[in-house]
Structures are given as C-alpha cells and as structure tokens.
Design a protein around this motif. Sequence first.
Motif, short mmCIF file in Angstrom:
data_model
loop_
_atom_site.label_atom_id
_atom_site.label_comp_id
_atom_site.label_asym_id
_atom_site.label_seq_id
_atom_site.Cartn_x
_atom_site.Cartn_y
_atom_site.Cartn_z
N SER A 1 6.91 8.78 -5.85
CA SER A 1 5.56 9.30 -5.98
C SER A 1 4.72 9.00 -4.74
O SER A 1 3.95 9.83 -4.28
CB SER A 1 4.88 8.71 -7.22
N ASN A 2 4.89 7.81 -4.18
CA ASN A 2 4.12 7.46 -3.00
C ASN A 2 4.48 8.36 -1.82
O ASN A 2 3.63 8.69 -0.99
CB ASN A 2 4.37 6.00 -2.62
N ASP A 3 5.74 8.77 -1.73
CA ASP A 3 6.16 9.60 -0.62
C ASP A 3 5.45 10.94 -0.64
O ASP A 3 5.24 11.56 0.40
CB ASP A 3 7.68 9.84 -0.69
N VAL A 4 5.10 11.41 -1.83
CA VAL A 4 4.51 12.73 -1.96
C VAL A 4 3.00 12.68 -1.81
O VAL A 4 2.41 13.45 -1.07
CB VAL A 4 4.87 13.35 -3.33
N THR A 5 2.35 11.78 -2.49
CA THR A 5 0.90 11.83 -2.60
C THR A 5 0.17 10.75 -1.82
O THR A 5 -1.02 10.91 -1.55
CB THR A 5 0.46 11.70 -4.07
N LYS A 6 0.82 9.69 -1.47
CA LYS A 6 0.10 8.58 -0.84
C LYS A 6 0.01 8.80 0.67
O LYS A 6 0.67 8.14 1.46
CB LYS A 6 0.77 7.25 -1.17
N LEU A 7 -0.81 9.77 1.05
CA LEU A 7 -1.08 9.97 2.46
C LEU A 7 -1.72 8.70 3.02
O LEU A 7 -2.54 8.08 2.35
CB LEU A 7 -2.03 11.13 2.66
N PRO A 8 -1.36 8.32 4.24
CA PRO A 8 -1.95 7.11 4.82
C PRO A 8 -3.38 7.39 5.27
O PRO A 8 -3.69 7.40 6.46
CB PRO A 8 -1.02 6.81 6.00
N VAL A 9 -4.26 7.61 4.28
CA VAL A 9 -5.61 8.07 4.60
C VAL A 9 -6.38 7.06 5.45
O VAL A 9 -7.15 7.45 6.34
CB VAL A 9 -6.39 8.42 3.31
N GLN A 10 -6.16 5.79 5.19
CA GLN A 10 -6.87 4.79 5.99
C GLN A 10 -6.42 4.85 7.44
O GLN A 10 -7.25 4.80 8.35
CB GLN A 10 -6.63 3.39 5.42
N ARG A 11 -5.11 5.00 7.63
CA ARG A 11 -4.60 5.09 9.00
C ARG A 11 -5.03 6.40 9.66
O ARG A 11 -5.36 6.42 10.86
CB ARG A 11 -3.07 4.97 9.00
N ILE A 12 -5.04 7.49 8.91
CA ILE A 12 -5.53 8.76 9.44
C ILE A 12 -6.96 8.61 9.93
O ILE A 12 -7.32 9.06 11.02
CB ILE A 12 -5.42 9.87 8.37
N GLU A 13 -7.78 7.96 9.12
CA GLU A 13 -9.18 7.77 9.48
C GLU A 13 -9.32 6.90 10.72
O GLU A 13 -10.12 7.19 11.62
CB GLU A 13 -9.94 7.16 8.30
N GLU A 14 -8.52 5.83 10.78
CA GLU A 14 -8.61 4.90 11.91
C GLU A 14 -8.15 5.56 13.21
O GLU A 14 -8.77 5.38 14.27
CB GLU A 14 -7.77 3.66 11.63
#
Length: 247
Positions: free
Chosen positions: A144-157
């Motif tokens: 599930s993490n592979d599909v939906t858990k985009l690294p949003v914090q890293r994307i933002e940083e």
Amino acid sequence: MATHPIQADRQALQEANTAATESCNGLAPGVTDLPIARIKDTVRPTGDQVAALDELSAAVAKANDAIKASCPTAVPLTPVARLDAAAARLQAMIQALDIVRDPLQRFYVLLSDEQRERFNAMGTSGGTQAPAGGNVVALCSQQSNDVTKLPVQRIEEVLQPSGPQRDAFEALKAAAQDSAAQLRGTCPSEMPQTPYARLDAVKTRLTAMVEAMNVIRPKLQDFYASLNDEQKAKFNIMTPPQSTAQQ
C-alpha cells in the motif's frame, strides 16, 4: 566526503530501477508462482484431479507470461510515467489472477476434505513460501505504501513549490491521503482459508490499488506540469519510497 544530494538521488533511483525490474514477477507472491510440484506432492491427486492440476499448471504458465510482458526493462523517467507503469503491472497481475482463478477452483472442488486441509495449510506455517492463492495480508502491509505514500515531505523540501505550484501540491497531498485511507478499508482482518478465496481477496486489493493510482494520477500530472524545468529534473530523479526497492 559527503555525497551530493542530487548524486545520492541518482544512485538511489538507479538501485530502485534495478530492484523494480527484478521484483516485477514478485508483485503478489503465491499468485502466479503456485508450486505445482509441491501441490502434487502435498495433495497427491488421482483420477480427474490429475487432469485438473495439469490445467492449473498451464494456467499458471500463461499467467506468468502476462506478468512478464508487463515488466519494464527500466523504470520510466517522469513520476507520472512511473505511476502509469506501476498501474500497468497491477492490471497485468489482475489479468493473471483471472487466468488462474477458475482452474484453481476447479482443481480445489475435486479434492477430498483431507486433501483440502493439506492444500489450505500450504505456506501458512510460518515458512518463506507464500500461501497458495496469495498472501493478501502481506500485500496489504507491503504494497500500500508503494502506491499511495508519495514522499510528500521530501517533494516539498526538494522542489519548494510556491504560488500556483503550492495549490497543486496541496491537491496532490490530499489525493494521496484520501487514497491511502480508502486502501486501508480493502485489507481483510484475517487470511481467507481457501486458495481461491485468497485469490479473490488479492484481486480486490490490487483493484483498489489501481483505483488509488487513478485518483492520484491527475493531481500528480497537474503538479508536475506546474513545475519549471529545474524542478522537473529534480523530481525525475527523486528517490521512490524506500519500500519499493525492498519487495
């Protein structure tokens, strides 16, 4: 000497590419890698059961071909293309499930109660072999993490979105969170008992994963389109979620 962050991302992405192509066939263990020889030794089929097992073996081979045809030689460059490739692999796995499901059920219904008990117990005693029909509990925890858990914090940083980019980023973040919440509802509380029931549960889970990707995709596409060329270049080499490389 410390590794430059961009260089580290390039190295990590290359490693993830290798892992993804090597692990493509292992997307749902126990589904298309049914151990036919082990089933034969465990169940000891006779009469019509032998022909049914042969039919199941042929279906497994056909399903494996469908999976292999969907496996990339390399992970695509852009995040949107990577999501599309992952969705295509899941769709191929669903196709493979459909190929195997009926032959598996036909074989199973021919078994005696004692044979069914032995078949049901295969791969459920704590060993490394996945249960026949697939381990949906493991699929829930690992995939599930592979599909939906985009690294949003890293994307933002890394990308530091601003202006209209910030709105697109927040929409992507919300879509990822919503998809993750929906996926949690597709996990069974316990492993189904029969092999074909396990197959059905895996199909339900994979279908939900594809639907989650379909929710995320337009938001990811909009966010990516809002980026400048430098940001896109950084996003293209950003490390995927770590669990993807550990399948």
